[in-house]
Design a protein around this motif. Structure first.
Motif, PDB file in Angstrom:
ATOM      1  N   ALA A 341      10.194 -17.804  41.578  1.00 53.66           N
ATOM      2  CA  ALA A 341      10.407 -18.860  40.605  1.00 53.66           C
ATOM      3  C   ALA A 341      10.550 -18.229  39.223  1.00 53.66           C
ATOM      4  O   ALA A 341       9.996 -17.166  38.947  1.00 53.66           O
ATOM      5  N   ARG A 342      11.323 -18.884  38.380  1.00 52.45           N
ATOM      6  CA  ARG A 342      11.474 -18.349  37.036  1.00 52.45           C
ATOM      7  C   ARG A 342      10.114 -18.349  36.339  1.00 52.45           C
ATOM      8  O   ARG A 342       9.412 -19.363  36.318  1.00 52.45           O
ATOM      9  N   PRO A 343       9.692 -17.183  35.796  1.00 49.91           N
ATOM     10  CA  PRO A 343       8.375 -17.110  35.187  1.00 49.91           C
ATOM     11  C   PRO A 343       8.310 -17.920  33.902  1.00 49.91           C
ATOM     12  O   PRO A 343       9.315 -18.133  33.226  1.00 49.91           O
ATOM     13  N   GLY A 426      10.442  -8.569  42.606  1.00 48.66           N
ATOM     14  CA  GLY A 426      10.869  -9.942  42.852  1.00 48.66           C
ATOM     15  C   GLY A 426      11.416 -10.604  41.605  1.00 48.66           C
ATOM     16  O   GLY A 426      12.125 -11.608  41.692  1.00 48.66           O
ATOM     17  N   GLN A 427      11.099 -10.049  40.422  1.00 50.66           N
ATOM     18  CA  GLN A 427      11.593 -10.592  39.161  1.00 50.66           C
ATOM     19  C   GLN A 427      12.809  -9.831  38.643  1.00 50.66           C
ATOM     20  O   GLN A 427      13.388 -10.214  37.623  1.00 50.66           O
ATOM     21  N   LEU A 428      13.192  -8.768  39.355  1.00 49.88           N
ATOM     22  CA  LEU A 428      14.278  -7.915  38.881  1.00 49.88           C
ATOM     23  C   LEU A 428      15.441  -7.915  39.860  1.00 49.88           C
ATOM     24  O   LEU A 428      15.250  -7.943  41.069  1.00 49.88           O
ATOM     25  N   GLY A 429      16.640  -7.850  39.315  1.00 47.94           N
ATOM     26  CA  GLY A 429      17.832  -7.603  40.112  1.00 47.94           C
ATOM     27  C   GLY A 429      18.456  -6.314  39.616  1.00 47.94           C
ATOM     28  O   GLY A 429      18.714  -6.170  38.418  1.00 47.94           O
ATOM     29  N   TYR A 430      18.685  -5.364  40.516  1.00 48.72           N
ATOM     30  CA  TYR A 430      19.110  -4.026  40.105  1.00 48.72           C
ATOM     31  C   TYR A 430      20.408  -3.672  40.812  1.00 48.72           C
ATOM     32  O   TYR A 430      20.482  -3.677  42.039  1.00 48.72           O
ATOM     33  N   ALA A 505      19.000 -13.164  45.250  1.00 48.88           N
ATOM     34  CA  ALA A 505      17.535 -13.142  45.114  1.00 48.88           C
ATOM     35  C   ALA A 505      17.072 -13.951  43.914  1.00 48.88           C
ATOM     36  O   ALA A 505      15.860 -14.086  43.695  1.00 48.88           O
ATOM     37  N   ASN A 506      18.026 -14.468  43.118  1.00 46.27           N
ATOM     38  CA  ASN A 506      17.722 -15.312  41.971  1.00 46.27           C
ATOM     39  C   ASN A 506      16.807 -14.635  40.959  1.00 46.27           C
ATOM     40  O   ASN A 506      15.788 -15.180  40.549  1.00 46.27           O
ATOM     41  N   PRO A 507      17.123 -13.406  40.521  1.00 41.41           N
ATOM     42  CA  PRO A 507      16.216 -12.694  39.604  1.00 41.41           C
ATOM     43  C   PRO A 507      16.377 -13.179  38.171  1.00 41.41           C
ATOM     44  O   PRO A 507      17.507 -13.377  37.697  1.00 41.41           O
ATOM     45  N   ARG A 538      19.618 -15.801  32.017  1.00 39.41           N
ATOM     46  CA  ARG A 538      19.040 -14.562  32.541  1.00 39.41           C
ATOM     47  C   ARG A 538      18.906 -13.547  31.424  1.00 39.41           C
ATOM     48  O   ARG A 538      19.632 -13.593  30.428  1.00 39.41           O
ATOM     49  N   THR A 539      17.998 -12.609  31.637  1.00 37.63           N
ATOM     50  CA  THR A 539      17.856 -11.470  30.730  1.00 37.63           C
ATOM     51  C   THR A 539      18.610 -10.301  31.334  1.00 37.63           C
ATOM     52  O   THR A 539      18.374  -9.932  32.480  1.00 37.63           O
ATOM     53  N   LEU A 540      19.540  -9.712  30.573  1.00 33.31           N
ATOM     54  CA  LEU A 540      20.363  -8.625  31.075  1.00 33.31           C
ATOM     55  C   LEU A 540      20.064  -7.333  30.323  1.00 33.31           C
ATOM     56  O   LEU A 540      19.966  -7.328  29.089  1.00 33.31           O
TER      57      LEU A 540
END
Length: 591
Positions: A341-343, A426-430, A505-507, A538-540
């Motif tokens: 879930a979005r923090p 789980g909070q990151l997409g790489y 993964a919806n990061p 999102r934060t990029l």
């Protein structure tokens, strides 16, 4: 820092954890072995009774029937035992491969930096295969042989102590020499397995770079290199073979010598009336029950030494600590984290914060020097600078592939060392620089990060990164093959597929490492549109090779020599940062 390989020498006790899961079957095998050995040991005594009965003109039908029955029962028990042993051995190999593969996939990234892939593959494949012989030809042949030797030796002593003493002297002399050679098998076997690992590494290196090798006309040189590695493996295997070849003839000579001695001395004792002909025949049969198990046990001992050599290499890997061994648990092991879930975003807390972060790779010197900057939630930050400035290393630190050697790195205001890796990732997409695509289908690649995603979700995320045509150009759709490393896709398609896989993964935080490198203008434009689409909410954090892709970033961090030399938007940096202005001028972004 990674732990060095274990230096402890593993022995038979190290096998116990591997055998514990099969203890029920092994108990049945042990009982079958003892029963079969008992049936075999009774046969010489029955044979003596048959001969004595024939000599005394007594009926032998019942004795012969009993003897045949024992032969049939012993053969049936041996067949059942051998099947159970083979099944247990296959189960042992399967369990070891699963355990070792799971362990290797959880090693710290630094371990992969220092080890060759081919050697790791050899440990999972060739080394685990050698454990099969430990069960089938090692432990139980040794144990069964011991029972047979003990029973046969006792019976031979009771039949004729003098003849037994003569036999024992000859057998012991031959087998003691063979044991000296057998003890050396383990060390040579370890060397042979290491050479096989090196050969596998050479083959893996050549195959993984097949296109580069062909383009460089280096096939002959690489073939020579693989051939040299194969030759070294051959030489090491030959040393083991020579040693094992010595053991067989020595054992055979001991058996044949003992047999000749027994016939000569036994014949003389029959002539003097010390023993009967039935006693001599029974003694000869017991002799075979004594020396044949001894030979089998000696062979089993050499197989056991080979297996222990392979186990040594397996245990070296299993002794290495896995990544996150000291983390607090974030969920059941082996279960992929659910879509996060979005923090919540506490006021004044940055999404990512580098606070005087320093880092150096083992044996490579420092790479980052007290790097400090913050990335607010919902913004786009670009990392730019010359090659080797440390840009990709910063992303690897955020993913906790490595630990900073100094300073603090926080995500959502929490020090990364206080976050379990599963929860952090789980909070990151790489998306890595090379955008690796796994061999298989489009569907399999997308489901890597979200195994429960529906087909509608897969198609939607492909549309989000402008890859709908990839599904439409073949009747197979999502089940179309992408080839080894995504070779059937273009560079831009691989990049966008990697981004799509990450987005499933919806990061809330997305890390992109040079996403537009080596792309043509059309692919770069498509990828830029995809990034603009996914950047919403999102934060990029983007490592930029081409500044045109990041000129509209909220902030640009300029790195040089592992240090932050400037931070700001494009327009400001072209005025305040000589290095950024030079980079931009080379790409025709400033006049």
């Amino acid at each position: 820092m990674t732990a060095p390989p274990t230096t402890r020498r593993v022995g038979l006790p190290a096998l116990l954890p591997y055998l514990r899961a099969h203890r029920g079957t092994l108990l049945v095998v042990a009982l079958l072995s003892l029963t079969s050995a008992g049936a075999a040991l009774v046969q010489p005594l029955l044979t003596r009774e048959v001969l004595d009965a024939i000599g005394a003109a007594r009926p032998v039908t019942r004795l012969v029937g009993l003897l045949v029955g024992l032969l049939v029962v012993g053969a049936a028990l041996d067949g059942i035992r051998d099947y159970l042993l083979q099944r247990t051995a296959e189960g042992l190999v399967l369990g070891t491969r699963r355990r070792l593969a799971g362990h290797l996939l959880r090693l710290p990234i630094a371990e992969y930096d220092q080890r060759r892939t081919g050697d790791l593959l050899s440990r999972v494949g060739a080394d685990t295969t050698l454990l099969r012989a430990v069960v089938t030809s090692g432990l139980f042949e040794t144990v069964t042989g011991f029972v047979m030797v003990l029973g046969a030796g006792t019976a031979m002593i009771l039949l004729d102590p003098v003849l037994f003493g003569v036999t024992l002297a000859g057998v012991a002399a031959g087998l003691s020499v063979a044991m000296v050679f057998a003890r050396r098998v383990r060390g040579l076997s370890e060397q042979a397995q290491a050479r096989v690992g090196e050969m596998t590494s050479a083959v893996e290196r050549a195959i993984s770079a097949a296109r580069t090798i062909r383009a460089s006309r280096a096939e002959e040189r690489e073939t020579t290199g693989v051939g040299m590695a194969a030759g070294q493996a051959y030489d090491a295997g030959l040393r083991v073979a020579r040693l094992q070849a010595l053991i067989g003839p020595i054992s055979t000579t001991a058996v044949q010598g003992a047999f000749l001695v027994v016939l000569g001395v036994g014949g003389a004792r029959v002539a003097t009336g010390a023993i009967t002909i039935g006693d001599l025949v029974a003694f000869v049969m017991f002799l075979f029950f004594l020396v044949l198990p001894l030979g089998q046990a000696l062979n089993a001992y050499t197989q056991l030494q080979t297996g222990l050599g392979a186990l040594q290499r397996i245990e070296e890997m299993l002794d290495l600590p896995v990544e996150g061994a000291t983390d607090s648990p974030a969920g059941p092991p082996g279960v992929p984290p659910a879509r996060p879930a979005r923090p919540t975003r506490p006021p004044g807390v940055a999404a990512v914060e580098f606070d005087r972060v320093s880092f150096g790779y083992p044996n490579a010197g420092p790479v980052l020097h007290e790097v400090s900057f913050t990335i607010p939630y919902g913004t786009r930050t670009a990392l730019v600078g010359p090659s080797g400035a440390g840009k990709s290393t910063l992303l690897a630190l955020v993913e906790r592939f490595y630990e900073p050697t100094g300073g603090r790195l926080r995500v959502g205001g929490v020090d990364l060392r206080d976050l379990p890796r599963d929860r952090l990732r789980g909070q990151l997409g790489y998306v890595e620089q090379e955008a690796p695509v796994l061999a298989g289908t489009l569907r399999e690649n997308l489901l890597l990060t979200a195994p429960t995603a529906t087909e509608e979700q897969l198609l939607a995320v492909l549309a989000e990164v402008d890859l709908t045509r990839l599904v439409q150009r073949t009747p197979l759709g999502l089940d179309a093959q992408v080839g080894e490393g995504g070779v059937l896709l273009s560079g831009g398609e691989r990049q966008r597929l990697a981004i799509a896989r990450t987005l499933l993964a919806n990061p809330p935080i997305l890390l992109l490492d040079e996403p537009t490198s080596n792309l043509d203008a059309r692919s770069e434009a498509a990828l830029r549109r995809a990034i603009d689409t996914v950047a919403a909410d999102r934060t990029l954090l983007i490592v930029a090779h081409r500044l045109a892709t990041v000129v509209d970033a909220d902030q640009i961090v300029v790195l040089d020599g592992g240090r932050v030399v400037a931070v700001g938007p494009h327009a400001e940096l072209t005025q305040s940062s000589p290095l950024y202005r030079e980079l931009a001028a080379h790409q025709l972004l400033v006049g």
